[in-house]
Design an enzyme around this catalytic site. Structure first.
Site, PDB file in Angstrom:
ATOM      1  N   LYS A   1     107.835  74.579  12.275  1.00 53.21           N
ATOM      2  CA  LYS A   1     107.376  75.346  13.433  1.00 53.21           C
ATOM      3  C   LYS A   1     105.943  74.909  13.741  1.00 53.21           C
ATOM      4  CE  LYS A   1     105.076  79.076  15.170  1.00 53.21           C
ATOM      5  NZ  LYS A   1     104.332  78.186  16.067  1.00 53.21           N
TER       6      LYS A   1
ATOM      7  N   GLU B   1      97.383  76.637   3.151  1.00 48.17           N
ATOM      8  CA  GLU B   1      96.180  75.838   3.455  1.00 48.17           C
ATOM      9  C   GLU B   1      95.429  76.605   4.523  1.00 48.17           C
ATOM     10  OE1 GLU B   1      95.118  73.114   2.080  1.00 48.17           O
ATOM     11  OE2 GLU B   1      96.846  72.675   0.826  1.00 48.17           O
TER      12      GLU B   1
ATOM     13  N   CYS C   1      89.375  71.961   9.379  1.00 52.46           N
ATOM     14  CA  CYS C   1      89.186  72.916   8.287  1.00 52.46           C
ATOM     15  C   CYS C   1      88.174  72.386   7.269  1.00 52.46           C
ATOM     16  CB  CYS C   1      90.520  73.193   7.610  1.00 52.46           C
ATOM     17  SG  CYS C   1      91.356  71.682   7.130  1.00 52.46           S
TER      18      CYS C   1
ATOM     19  N   GLU D   1      83.784  80.490  10.001  1.00 55.08           N
ATOM     20  CA  GLU D   1      84.253  79.152  10.353  1.00 55.08           C
ATOM     21  C   GLU D   1      83.839  78.827  11.798  1.00 55.08           C
ATOM     22  OE1 GLU D   1      88.490  78.807  10.055  1.00 55.08           O
ATOM     23  OE2 GLU D   1      88.322  76.755   9.330  1.00 55.08           O
TER      24      GLU D   1
HETATM   25  P1  NAP Z   1      96.525  80.134  13.247  1.00 56.20           P
HETATM   26  O1  NAP Z   1      96.270  80.962  14.427  1.00 56.20           O
HETATM   27  O2  NAP Z   1      96.612  80.794  11.916  1.00 56.20           O
HETATM   28  O3  NAP Z   1      97.869  79.326  13.571  1.00 56.20           O
HETATM   29  C1  NAP Z   1      98.431  78.412  12.679  1.00 56.20           C
HETATM   30  C2  NAP Z   1      99.932  78.452  12.794  1.00 56.20           C
HETATM   31  O4  NAP Z   1     100.367  79.756  12.433  1.00 56.20           O
HETATM   32  C3  NAP Z   1     100.452  78.204  14.212  1.00 56.20           C
HETATM   33  O5  NAP Z   1     101.683  77.531  14.147  1.00 56.20           O
HETATM   34  C4  NAP Z   1     100.655  79.620  14.727  1.00 56.20           C
HETATM   35  O6  NAP Z   1     101.644  79.714  15.733  1.00 56.20           O
HETATM   36  C5  NAP Z   1     101.146  80.305  13.471  1.00 56.20           C
HETATM   37  N1  NAP Z   1     101.008  81.752  13.495  1.00 56.20           N
HETATM   38  C6  NAP Z   1     100.293  82.537  14.343  1.00 56.20           C
HETATM   39  N2  NAP Z   1     100.499  83.840  14.050  1.00 56.20           N
HETATM   40  C7  NAP Z   1     101.347  83.871  13.001  1.00 56.20           C
HETATM   41  C8  NAP Z   1     101.942  84.920  12.240  1.00 56.20           C
HETATM   42  N3  NAP Z   1     101.688  86.190  12.492  1.00 56.20           N
HETATM   43  N4  NAP Z   1     102.749  84.581  11.216  1.00 56.20           N
HETATM   44  C9  NAP Z   1     103.000  83.305  10.930  1.00 56.20           C
HETATM   45  N5  NAP Z   1     102.494  82.258  11.627  1.00 56.20           N
HETATM   46  C10 NAP Z   1     101.675  82.546  12.639  1.00 56.20           C
HETATM   47  O7  NAP Z   1      95.444  79.003  13.073  1.00 56.20           O
HETATM   48  P2  NAP Z   1      95.014  77.926  14.148  1.00 56.20           P
HETATM   49  O8  NAP Z   1      94.027  78.524  15.056  1.00 56.20           O
HETATM   50  O9  NAP Z   1      96.208  77.286  14.747  1.00 56.20           O
HETATM   51  O10 NAP Z   1      94.369  76.830  13.200  1.00 56.20           O
HETATM   52  C11 NAP Z   1      93.046  76.901  12.823  1.00 56.20           C
HETATM   53  C12 NAP Z   1      92.907  77.451  11.428  1.00 56.20           C
HETATM   54  O11 NAP Z   1      93.668  76.659  10.533  1.00 56.20           O
HETATM   55  C13 NAP Z   1      91.495  77.382  10.924  1.00 56.20           C
HETATM   56  O12 NAP Z   1      91.190  78.537  10.209  1.00 56.20           O
HETATM   57  C14 NAP Z   1      91.515  76.171  10.009  1.00 56.20           C
HETATM   58  O13 NAP Z   1      90.519  76.151   9.033  1.00 56.20           O
HETATM   59  C15 NAP Z   1      92.866  76.286   9.428  1.00 56.20           C
HETATM   60  N6  NAP Z   1      93.278  74.988   8.907  1.00 56.20           N
HETATM   61  C16 NAP Z   1      93.369  74.834   7.563  1.00 56.20           C
HETATM   62  C17 NAP Z   1      93.712  73.603   7.051  1.00 56.20           C
HETATM   63  C18 NAP Z   1      93.849  73.376   5.575  1.00 56.20           C
HETATM   64  O14 NAP Z   1      94.413  72.352   5.211  1.00 56.20           O
HETATM   65  N7  NAP Z   1      93.372  74.254   4.724  1.00 56.20           N
HETATM   66  C19 NAP Z   1      93.953  72.543   7.911  1.00 56.20           C
HETATM   67  C20 NAP Z   1      93.813  72.748   9.277  1.00 56.20           C
HETATM   68  C21 NAP Z   1      93.495  73.983   9.762  1.00 56.20           C
HETATM   69  P3  NAP Z   1     101.258  79.829  17.298  1.00 56.20           P
HETATM   70  O15 NAP Z   1     100.516  78.609  17.602  1.00 56.20           O
HETATM   71  O16 NAP Z   1     102.593  79.894  17.950  1.00 56.20           O
HETATM   72  O17 NAP Z   1     100.443  81.082  17.448  1.00 56.20           O
END
Ligand code: NAP
Length: 480
Positions: free
Chosen positions: A176, A251, A285, A383
């Protein structure tokens, strides 16, 4: 073959391309305009995808690691063959400069090839027995159907970092992707199909994240969830996983400190800090979000660093020579501007940038360097996810380490020094999963990647990258 600027991309379910009337629009952050749309799934389809994956599991796990590896190499071949087209899609939906998108495709190919080989080394072991009438074996078995949830910031490579090891380990996987960047996953699904990955072994679902996660969490046939995204959503998954005691790999967010010591090579330090901070528009990240420079070299570092930041070319990532593209959306831009305003209110100086780029509908922020930022500023605590570099000074190594560790996050950290003893002292003391020493881009297929504290559970990549998809079993053989 996918054609750009066209609506109607489909999801990939049990070997079929499926369209729905409920479409998701995809926006190009460089101009704020919708340029494509893609079908979404409903709950029934998520359930059916899990059933199809479960049905595909016995035959997939029964293949040898070598046979699965050959198929994964074919997926990598397809990615390589279509690298220009895929890179262009990444830039269109995510905004990053084309050269960085090409790098992302290249790294995805490398991950696939790494796990195509590494699954052959998912060794068990024979343990010297304690009882002469018995023998003890340890074997590794694939965990079963995997639900993989990926973010938008590195939309291809972070999906591949989950899909490749799951498949290599013998698990069917349902991907997804993030709703803002689903298209490169459509192309990945095309590569899977072209490579001959069997129906049900890889599936692509797009749609309401909460609904999909709920099905992954509550459906007992889904045996594992691997997630990359925000800490907040990760915490929700931890809560939701309780009912089924569902294993999670997480992650999550990061807030990397970068320490520049007076014994560093200044040119190397500036070059690597530029990469650690401004790659992917700071939407990483592992981006260096808190830059601590030793007082004795503070001015010298700032002079070179600000000059390098001023020289960055900002613009549409499809145009040649760009270094910094747009942020992912209006909200991201507003929150970045609010962080700058907060830091300035608390006494920081804007050495360059600081404003939205004028005369464009895209979400561009000028690369920004902030000087004399105080530790309590929002950008030093939360962040950042933007091309904002807050810099502050320190006196001693111990002070720098204490301030670096004073964060709930622990994904990555950076140290610029030429002193070997200091390198190891810092690596041992820093509370993070990855430490880049004179290296602003430390992630690689062959080494583990993941976080400590609020940055997550488990490791991707390296030989550890398979662990999350394998169960360890003890077999006690009696009757000798
Ligand atoms: P996000 O809002 O948490 O979204 C990530 C994924 O989760 C998307 O596919 C999103 O879908 C989905 N999602 C949203 N709400 C959800 C829920 N209630 N239950 C399950 N999945 C859900 O994060 P983002 O803004 O896309 O990404 C940025 C964040 O990711 C930052 O905090 C960054 O540090 C972190 N990150 C971490 C790593 C690592 O390797 N540690 C790498 C990259 C990014 P939708 O898009 O459909 O809402």
């Amino acid at each position: 073959m996918t054609v750009l600027n066209q609506s109607g991309h489909r999801v990939y379910l049990n070997g079929q391309w499926v369209a729905s009337e409920r479409e998701l629009e995809v926006v190009n952050p460089a101009d704020g305009k919708v340029f494509a749309s893609v079908s979404t799934v409903d709950r029934e389809q998520v359930r059916a995808a899990i059933d199809a994956a479960h049905a595909a599991f016995p035959a997939w796990r029964a293949m040898t690691a070598k046979e699965r590896g050959i198929l994964l190499h074919k997926v990598a071949d397809e990615l390589k063959r279509r690298q220009d087209e895929i890179a262009r899609i990444i830039t269109l939906e995510n905004g990053k400069p084309l050269a960085q998108s090409k790098g992302e495709v290249g790294m995805s190919e490398d991950h696939l090839r790494w796990f195509a080989e590494e699954s052959k080394r998912a060794y068990g072991r024979m343990i010297p027995q304690q009882d002469s009438h018995k023998r003890n074996l340890v074997i590794k078995s694939p965990i079963g159907v995997v639900g993989a949830i990926a973010p938008w910031n590195f939309p291809l490579v972070l999906a591949v970092r989950k899909v490749a090891p799951a498949l290599a380990a013998g698990c069917p996987v349902i991907l997804k992707p993030a709703s803002k960047t689903p298209l490169c996953s459509v192309l990945l699904a095309e590569c899977m199909e072209a490579a001959g990955i069997p129906a049900g072994v890889f599936q692509l679902i797009i749609g309401n994240a909460g609904m999909i996660a709920e099905e992954f969490l509550n459906n007992p046939l889904c045996r594992k969830i691997t997630f990359t995204g925000s800490t907040e959503v990760g915490q929700g998954l931890i809560r939701g996983a309780a009912a089924q005691v569902k294993p999670l790999s997480l992650e999550l967010g990061g807030h990397a400190p970068l320490l520049v010591f007076e014994d560093c090579d200044l040119d190397v330090a500036v070059r690597e800090t530029m990469i650690a901070k401004f790659r992917n528009m700071g939407q990483s990240c592992i981006a260096a979000n808190r830059i601590y420079v030793q007082k004795s070299i503070y001015s010298a570092f700032m002079e070179k660093f600000v000059a390098a930041a001023k020289a960055l070319k900002v613009g549409n990532g499809l145009e040649p020579g760009m270094d910094v593209g747009p942020l992912i959306g209006e909200k991201a831009l507003e929150s970045a501007l609010a962080q700058i305003e907060d830091a300035v209110k608390r006494g920081a100086n804007v050495r360059c940038g600081g404003k939205r780029v004028a005369n464009t509908d895209g979400f561009f922020l000028e690369p920004t360097v902030l000087d004399g930022v105080v530790d309590g500023s929002v950008c030093m605590c939360e962040e950042t996810f933007a091309p904002i570099a807050p810099v502050t000074s320190f006196e001693t190594e111990q002070e720098a380490l204490t301030r670096a560790n004073a964060s709930p996050f622990g994904l990555s950290a950076y140290v610029m020094t030429r002193d070997y003893a200091r390198m190891l002292r810092c690596a041992e003391a820093l509370e993070s999963g990855t430490i880049g020493i004179n290296d602003g881009a430390p992630t690689t297929s062959n080494a583990p990647f993941g976080g400590v504290k609020h940055s997550g559970w488990g490791r991707e990549l390296g030989s550890e990258g398979l662990d999350g998809f394998l169960e360890t079993k003890h077999v006690s053989l009696g009757g000798f």
